[in-house]
Design a protein around this motif. Sequence first.
Motif, PDB file in Angstrom:
ATOM      1  N   VAL A 110      66.845  31.559 -25.022  1.00 38.43           N
ATOM      2  CA  VAL A 110      65.780  31.123 -25.938  1.00 38.43           C
ATOM      3  C   VAL A 110      66.014  29.695 -26.415  1.00 38.43           C
ATOM      4  N   THR A 111      67.242  29.380 -26.830  1.00 42.61           N
ATOM      5  CA  THR A 111      67.502  28.090 -27.491  1.00 42.61           C
ATOM      6  C   THR A 111      67.657  26.919 -26.525  1.00 42.61           C
ATOM      7  N   LEU A 112      68.115  27.158 -25.296  1.00 39.77           N
ATOM      8  CA  LEU A 112      68.316  26.038 -24.364  1.00 39.77           C
ATOM      9  C   LEU A 112      66.988  25.360 -24.004  1.00 39.77           C
ATOM     10  N   PRO A 113      65.932  26.103 -23.627  1.00 41.39           N
ATOM     11  CA  PRO A 113      64.653  25.418 -23.372  1.00 41.39           C
ATOM     12  C   PRO A 113      64.096  24.718 -24.611  1.00 41.39           C
ATOM     13  N   ILE A 114      64.300  25.308 -25.790  1.00 41.77           N
ATOM     14  CA  ILE A 114      63.847  24.664 -27.032  1.00 41.77           C
ATOM     15  C   ILE A 114      64.599  23.347 -27.245  1.00 41.77           C
ATOM     16  N   ALA A 115      65.927  23.378 -27.000  1.00 45.04           N
ATOM     17  CA  ALA A 115      66.735  22.155 -27.130  1.00 45.04           C
ATOM     18  C   ALA A 115      66.222  21.071 -26.197  1.00 45.04           C
ATOM     19  N   TRP A 116      65.922  21.461 -24.962  1.00 43.65           N
ATOM     20  CA  TRP A 116      65.396  20.498 -23.980  1.00 43.65           C
ATOM     21  C   TRP A 116      64.064  19.915 -24.447  1.00 43.65           C
ATOM     22  N   LEU A 117      63.162  20.766 -24.923  1.00 40.23           N
ATOM     23  CA  LEU A 117      61.860  20.306 -25.401  1.00 40.23           C
ATOM     24  C   LEU A 117      62.007  19.321 -26.562  1.00 40.23           C
ATOM     25  N   LEU A 118      62.887  19.643 -27.508  1.00 40.60           N
ATOM     26  CA  LEU A 118      63.127  18.748 -28.643  1.00 40.60           C
ATOM     27  C   LEU A 118      63.615  17.386 -28.170  1.00 40.60           C
ATOM     28  N   ILE A 119      64.550  17.400 -27.227  1.00 39.94           N
ATOM     29  CA  ILE A 119      65.167  16.155 -26.760  1.00 39.94           C
ATOM     30  C   ILE A 119      64.160  15.280 -26.011  1.00 39.94           C
ATOM     31  N   VAL A 120      63.348  15.881 -25.128  1.00 39.69           N
ATOM     32  CA  VAL A 120      62.391  15.056 -24.381  1.00 39.69           C
ATOM     33  C   VAL A 120      61.254  14.566 -25.282  1.00 39.69           C
ATOM     34  N   LYS A 121      60.886  15.351 -26.296  1.00 35.36           N
ATOM     35  CA  LYS A 121      59.815  14.930 -27.202  1.00 35.36           C
ATOM     36  C   LYS A 121      60.278  13.831 -28.150  1.00 35.36           C
ATOM     37  N   ILE A 122      61.534  13.925 -28.596  1.00 36.63           N
ATOM     38  CA  ILE A 122      62.035  12.972 -29.597  1.00 36.63           C
ATOM     39  C   ILE A 122      62.536  11.682 -28.951  1.00 36.63           C
ATOM     40  N   TYR A 123      63.251  11.785 -27.814  1.00 35.55           N
ATOM     41  CA  TYR A 123      63.881  10.587 -27.224  1.00 35.55           C
ATOM     42  C   TYR A 123      63.081   9.996 -26.057  1.00 35.55           C
ATOM     43  N   LYS A 124      62.140  10.778 -25.496  1.00 34.26           N
ATOM     44  CA  LYS A 124      61.186  10.297 -24.496  1.00 34.26           C
ATOM     45  C   LYS A 124      61.836   9.539 -23.325  1.00 34.26           C
ATOM     46  N   PRO A 125      62.540  10.237 -22.425  1.00 35.35           N
ATOM     47  CA  PRO A 125      63.112   9.570 -21.248  1.00 35.35           C
ATOM     48  C   PRO A 125      62.003   8.946 -20.389  1.00 35.35           C
ATOM     49  N   VAL A 126      62.301   7.821 -19.765  1.00 36.15           N
ATOM     50  CA  VAL A 126      61.308   7.062 -18.989  1.00 36.15           C
ATOM     51  C   VAL A 126      61.195   7.647 -17.583  1.00 36.15           C
ATOM     52  N   GLU A 127      59.953   7.865 -17.136  1.00 39.37           N
ATOM     53  CA  GLU A 127      59.729   8.435 -15.810  1.00 39.37           C
ATOM     54  C   GLU A 127      59.964   7.396 -14.706  1.00 39.37           C
ATOM     55  N   ILE A 128      60.338   7.892 -13.540  1.00 39.00           N
ATOM     56  CA  ILE A 128      60.520   7.055 -12.351  1.00 39.00           C
ATOM     57  C   ILE A 128      59.860   7.773 -11.175  1.00 39.00           C
ATOM     58  N   PRO A 129      59.573   7.067 -10.077  1.00 36.34           N
ATOM     59  CA  PRO A 129      58.947   7.722  -8.923  1.00 36.34           C
ATOM     60  C   PRO A 129      59.812   8.868  -8.383  1.00 36.34           C
ATOM     61  N   GLN A 130      59.154   9.915  -7.896  1.00 32.43           N
ATOM     62  CA  GLN A 130      59.876  11.085  -7.386  1.00 32.43           C
ATOM     63  C   GLN A 130      60.773  10.728  -6.209  1.00 32.43           C
ATOM     64  N   ILE A 131      60.371   9.727  -5.449  1.00 33.46           N
ATOM     65  CA  ILE A 131      61.180   9.327  -4.298  1.00 33.46           C
ATOM     66  C   ILE A 131      62.564   8.833  -4.737  1.00 33.46           C
ATOM     67  N   GLU A 132      62.635   8.204  -5.930  1.00 31.97           N
ATOM     68  CA  GLU A 132      63.924   7.740  -6.456  1.00 31.97           C
ATOM     69  C   GLU A 132      64.820   8.928  -6.815  1.00 31.97           C
ATOM     70  N   ILE A 133      64.195   9.977  -7.338  1.00 32.78           N
ATOM     71  CA  ILE A 133      64.967  11.187  -7.661  1.00 32.78           C
ATOM     72  C   ILE A 133      65.507  11.807  -6.377  1.00 32.78           C
ATOM     73  N   LYS A 134      64.671  11.825  -5.341  1.00 28.38           N
ATOM     74  CA  LYS A 134      65.106  12.387  -4.058  1.00 28.38           C
ATOM     75  C   LYS A 134      66.286  11.601  -3.491  1.00 28.38           C
ATOM     76  N   LYS A 135      66.223  10.265  -3.637  1.00 24.83           N
ATOM     77  CA  LYS A 135      67.343   9.440  -3.158  1.00 24.83           C
ATOM     78  C   LYS A 135      68.627   9.788  -3.896  1.00 24.83           C
ATOM     79  N   TYR A 136      68.505  10.000  -5.202  1.00 27.36           N
ATOM     80  CA  TYR A 136      69.689  10.362  -5.995  1.00 27.36           C
ATOM     81  C   TYR A 136      70.280  11.682  -5.504  1.00 27.36           C
ATOM     82  N   VAL A 137      69.413  12.664  -5.259  1.00 26.13           N
ATOM     83  CA  VAL A 137      69.881  13.975  -4.781  1.00 26.13           C
ATOM     84  C   VAL A 137      70.589  13.823  -3.439  1.00 26.13           C
ATOM     85  N   ASP A 138      70.009  13.004  -2.552  1.00 32.63           N
ATOM     86  CA  ASP A 138      70.623  12.787  -1.233  1.00 32.63           C
ATOM     87  C   ASP A 138      71.975  12.093  -1.354  1.00 32.63           C
ATOM     88  N   ASN A 139      72.105  11.238  -2.377  1.00 32.57           N
ATOM     89  CA  ASN A 139      73.351  10.481  -2.559  1.00 32.57           C
ATOM     90  C   ASN A 139      74.446  11.262  -3.294  1.00 32.57           C
TER      91      ASN A 139
END
Length: 464
Positions: free
Chosen positions: A222-251
């Motif tokens: 219950v609390t872990l998804p709530i913690a995640w929601l609070l963090i993304v709503k309050i600190y607002k991480p900046v989005e990047i293209p999905q292809i960059e995420i894929k490169k990170y996973v490959d690396n």
Amino acid sequence: MKKSQVFGLILSILVLIVMNFIPTTELFTVPGRNTLGILVALLILIITEPIPLGVSCMLSTALLVIFGAAPNLGVALSGYTNPIVFFVLVSFGISAAITKVPISKRLLQTLITVFGKNVKLVLFALMVCAAIISSVLSNVATTVIFIALILDFLKIYKNPEDKKRTGKAFMIGLPVASMLGGMMTPAGSSLNLLVLNLLEQQTQLRVTFVEWMVFGIPIVLVTLPIAWLLIVKIYKPVEIPQIEIKKYVDNLDVPKKIDFSEAYVMVVFAAMFILWVLSSWYPVFNVTLVTIVGFGFLFVPKIAILTWDEFIKSISWPAFFLVASVISVGNLLVTNGVSKWISTAVFPTSINLPSFGLVFVVALIVFLMLIIVPVAPALIPMLAPPLIILANNAGVSPIITMMTLGLTVCNCFFLPIDTVPLLTYLTGYYEMWEMPKSTLILQVIIAVVVAIWVPITIGILGLA
């Protein structure tokens, strides 16, 4: 030496001097007063660090004898023979083994592949991964493992401001997830074992490995998804293209096939976990005992996942001395009547509330005390006896108040003062005042969830 360190050293010496002039009573005895004074001085030294933490801890054992809080050095060193200390010691070796093989990277890669459509979901995948690993490894070790992965991920960002903002969300989310994950099983933190040990010592009541999981896992779900929601709503991480995420996973450089070493570590862990679960019905499979034996299997000749030198380098000796010394002081807090005095002088003799209200109040007390005493191993032996007395006076099982203590005390993330959040704070991605924006709300939510679930679980398991 910094000004804060000089201030801490002077203040700790003043505490040791002034405590001798504080009047005593029949209940608040001289040995008890001096035990409490030494604990306060030790906490000041731990927080300000004018001298190395391990040295402060060893000095505290000598001070217990010098000021008559302990009759001899053997009693002052009693914490160093506690099984929990050896659990802490070998857990560093197990963490080193996890780091040496690509288990954590493989799990992270799988979760990002499934959830990693955007940066927010990458953070969710990382928090889930950290929580899972932290359920069987120390929170500190888990955080250390994932800091390196986060720093590598943040290299994707070319704009320093975007990198800083996203890093803030990840570096606050990581310790929160690690601490929440530590609630899931008794093996998730030495604090869990300390609470269970004190419960059994002082009440002869036992909460098994599986019973703890029934308490802890739903709360984390219950609390872990709530913690995640609070963090993304309050600190607002900046989005990047999905292809960059894929490169990170490959690396991430995770081998497609699981080699012998990785498979061997998985088998050892699986065997340990099965035995931990079986300890619920067969106490011979003690959690610490099983962990020590599993640790030994990492050094089997010709397999040798770890060398002795690697193990020695992996140990956080300050953590070892901290846990051992605090247990020693905690034993004397009980022996010298300090805990009984605290329960009489500070805690109400009873709380005329239903179980939900009792648990909620206890959870808030624990979180408030963590601000004053942000060293959980020291807080547990201080609060355990008063909470047991409170439960008895309220006509409920001490399991209710002690499980509330166990499930809340590990979440010391209001400020980055505890070791776990301090590790990410030192990366420089956020300021101290920025953490409570999310963690204060989260602690209140945890208190509510614990207050709802603990009494229900007590009823389900028949522990009332």
